[in-house]
Design an enzyme around this catalytic site. Structure first.
Site, short mmCIF file in Angstrom:
data_model
loop_
_atom_site.label_atom_id
_atom_site.label_comp_id
_atom_site.label_asym_id
_atom_site.label_seq_id
_atom_site.Cartn_x
_atom_site.Cartn_y
_atom_site.Cartn_z
N CYS B 86 80.69 -83.55 8.01
CA CYS B 86 80.53 -82.88 6.72
C CYS B 86 81.06 -81.44 6.79
O CYS B 86 82.26 -81.25 6.93
CB CYS B 86 79.06 -82.95 6.30
SG CYS B 86 78.80 -82.70 4.53
N HIS B 194 77.54 -88.97 6.98
CA HIS B 194 76.61 -88.51 8.00
C HIS B 194 76.14 -89.66 8.90
O HIS B 194 75.13 -90.29 8.60
CB HIS B 194 75.38 -87.88 7.33
CG HIS B 194 75.66 -86.54 6.72
ND1 HIS B 194 75.50 -85.36 7.41
CD2 HIS B 194 76.09 -86.20 5.49
CE1 HIS B 194 75.81 -84.34 6.63
NE2 HIS B 194 76.18 -84.82 5.45
N GLU B 196 74.65 -89.38 11.67
CA GLU B 196 73.35 -89.04 12.28
C GLU B 196 72.19 -89.40 11.37
O GLU B 196 71.05 -89.52 11.82
CB GLU B 196 73.32 -87.55 12.67
CG GLU B 196 72.99 -86.57 11.56
CD GLU B 196 74.14 -86.28 10.61
OE1 GLU B 196 75.15 -87.01 10.64
OE2 GLU B 196 74.04 -85.32 9.82
#
Lengths: 89, 217
Positions: B86, B194, B196
């Site tokens: 990002c 994302h 994660e």
């Protein structure tokens, strides 16, 4: 109606803190450009508009700048350039 | 195996990456403050999402000059794996480690949703756990994720196999549905989604685990 081209420059009033300008000045120092004494970030707004005359175009641009492009509480604006749009540009 | 996680003033996904690595995958990690210069003992570096330095001037433009990133560039040039998520992707393009730029979403809206992605791993080391053409679901959350590159450079990226992640339903107007780009050497990956946030089953999906776990094997 003829077409006019203008540029309005919107800048923060001198009394208003500009954190983005300060952060940019700090980054400039890391780039090796460390002699900068003052750095303020504004906006340049390019406008093309139709009007019956140069004065008519100016009146519309003044209204636009004062009511929309700038907030007079924190910003100044200036009509940097106003000219008939040429065909090739 | 230790993962370095860069922390700028304004980073806000640093702890998410730490949880994904340590909590979900058992990978140890260390935060790297933006003024740190010591990358010793690290096997990979992640530049996480957020709003580094307030995203002043342009997203990633100020972060580019952070002392830690000078070391990250050296690390990447020596072949070390670097991942930008990002805002981290924006920083990697400003740094010149990846080509192109990320601009305001076409429809001006901040998008926050689950995106479906098609992966073409090629030689990307971060994506070696995925098969070619596999469909992944990663969350996205960004206002400036529209990937742009000069028209004559896009065919170069395509020919090199650097467009490793694409949106199935383009959420932001990115050229060629680009969601993630890898460098030709395969060690630097930048992506807007994302991974994660797709590691803990509690958050709805674990498609991101294999991306971070690529470091283990």
């Amino acid at each position: 109606m003829p077409l006019y081209r203008a540029r309005v420059l919107v800048s923060l009033r001198p009394s208003v803190l500009d954190p983005a300008g300060e952060a940019t000045r700090a980054a400039a120092g890391r780039l090796g450009v460390s002699a900068i004494q003052r750095l303020r970030i504004g906006k340049a707004v390019e406008v093309e508009l139709e009007a019956d005359s140069l004065d008519g175009a100016r009146a519309q641009l003044e209204l636009l700048s004062d009511r929309l492009l700038a907030n007079p509480v924190i910003e100044n604006w200036a009509l940097e350039q106003l000219e008939p749009a040429t065909a090739e540009a | 195996m230790t993962l370095g996680i860069v922390v700028f003033p304004g980073s806000n996904c640093d702890r998410d990456v730490q949880w994904a690595a340590e909590g979900c995958l058992g990978i140890s990690s260390r935060f790297l403050w933006h003024e740190d210069r010591d990358l010793s003992g690290l096997d990979a570096v992640v530049i996480p999402g957020g709003f580094s330095y307030g995203d002043y001037l342009r997203c990633g433009a100020i972060a580019r000059f952070a002392p830690v990133l000078q070391e990250v560039v050296r690390f990447a040039e020596a072949g070390g794996p670097v991942l930008g998520i990002c805002n981290g992707f924006q920083v990697l393009t400003e740094l010149g480690l990846l080509p192109g730029a990320l601009t305001r979403n076409e429809h001006l809206h901040f998008v926050c949703e689950t995106s479906e992605l098609t992966v073409q791993p090629g030689s990307c080391r971060w994506l070696k756990g995925y098969s070619n053409g596999e469909l992944l679901r990663f969350p996205i959350a960004h206002g400036e994720g529209r990937y742009q590159i000069e028209a004559d450079q896009l065919p170069v990226l395509e020919a090199n196999g650097q467009v490793v992640l694409r949106y199935r339903h383009n959420p932001n107007g990115s050229v060629a549905d680009v969601a993630g780009i890898c460098n030709p050497a395969g060690n630097v990956l930048g992506l807007m989604p994302h991974p994660e946030r797709a590691c803990d089953p509690a958050t709805g999906g674990i498609d991101g685990q294999r991306l971070l776990a690529a470091l283990l094997g």
